[in-house]
Design a protein around this motif. Structure first.
Motif, short mmCIF file in Angstrom:
data_model
loop_
_atom_site.label_atom_id
_atom_site.label_comp_id
_atom_site.label_asym_id
_atom_site.label_seq_id
_atom_site.Cartn_x
_atom_site.Cartn_y
_atom_site.Cartn_z
N SER A 38 0.77 -1.46 -0.04
CA SER A 38 -0.20 0.03 0.06
C SER A 38 1.42 0.99 0.10
O SER A 38 0.34 2.38 0.36
N ILE A 39 2.31 1.31 0.45
CA ILE A 39 2.98 2.73 0.50
C ILE A 39 3.74 2.78 -0.94
O ILE A 39 4.00 4.38 -1.29
N TYR A 40 3.87 1.38 -1.95
CA TYR A 40 3.84 2.13 -2.88
C TYR A 40 3.41 2.47 -4.25
O TYR A 40 2.25 2.66 -4.20
N THR A 41 4.04 3.60 -4.99
CA THR A 41 3.36 4.01 -5.69
C THR A 41 3.64 3.00 -6.99
O THR A 41 4.20 2.48 -7.82
N PRO B 183 -0.65 6.83 -6.83
CA PRO B 183 0.37 6.09 -5.68
C PRO B 183 -0.55 6.14 -4.14
O PRO B 183 -1.74 5.69 -4.51
N SER B 184 0.15 5.51 -3.17
CA SER B 184 -0.87 4.81 -1.95
C SER B 184 -1.85 6.19 -1.79
O SER B 184 -2.90 5.37 -1.31
N ARG C 36 -5.84 0.10 -8.44
CA ARG C 36 -4.98 -0.62 -6.88
C ARG C 36 -6.52 -0.68 -5.68
O ARG C 36 -7.19 -0.54 -5.76
N ASN D 95 -5.71 -2.46 -2.93
CA ASN D 95 -4.27 -2.69 -1.83
C ASN D 95 -4.93 -4.46 -0.41
O ASN D 95 -3.45 -4.41 -0.34
N ASN E 275 -3.25 -7.09 -3.52
CA ASN E 275 -1.64 -6.46 -3.75
C ASN E 275 -2.04 -6.34 -5.61
O ASN E 275 -1.15 -6.99 -6.22
N ARG F 179 8.94 3.29 -4.17
CA ARG F 179 7.95 4.45 -3.14
C ARG F 179 10.08 5.43 -3.13
O ARG F 179 11.69 4.18 -3.20
#
Length: 119
Positions: free
Chosen positions: A30-33, A52-53, A71, A73, A76, A99
């Protein structure tokens, strides 16, 4: 080990639609663009869309209004819905995860999936 696996490419007629999927085996997805890039023969790889996240999505001018990135999350997964496809959309499409951290940048790529738009 991070893996990004694309699927959903293929041959489609002009005006048709395809949905690309990217399955990411990545910690804290979830923290990745997440992004989709493409590379046509003889051309440089270019950004198609990014999500982005948190925050708004970003699209190349050439695909605005026709493509949509999303996306999930919880699963994934990242998707690219491509509508009103044109021959110039023909390329290998790559999934990307990116990220920044205090340790540096983390940048991962999938193996790519071919999209061919032709009658």
């Amino acid at each position: 080990q991070v893996q990004l696996v694309e699927s959903g490419g293929g041959l489609v007629q002009p005006g048709g639609s395809l949905r690309l999927s990217c399955a990411a085996s990545i910690t804290v997805f979830s923290i990745y663009t997440m992004g989709w890039y493409r590379q046509a023969p003889g051309k440089q790889r270019e950004l198609v869309a990014a999500i982005p996240s948190g925050g708004s999505t970003n699209y190349a001018d050439s695909v605005k209004g026709r493509f949509a990135i999303s996306r999930d999350n919880a699963k994934n997964m990242v998707y690219l819905q491509m509508n009103s496809l044109k021959p110039e959309d023909t390329a290998v499409y790559y999934c990307n995860a990116y990220r920044q951290s205090f340790r540096g940048d983390y940048n991962y790529w999938g193996q790519g999936t071919q999209v061919t738009v032709s009658s």
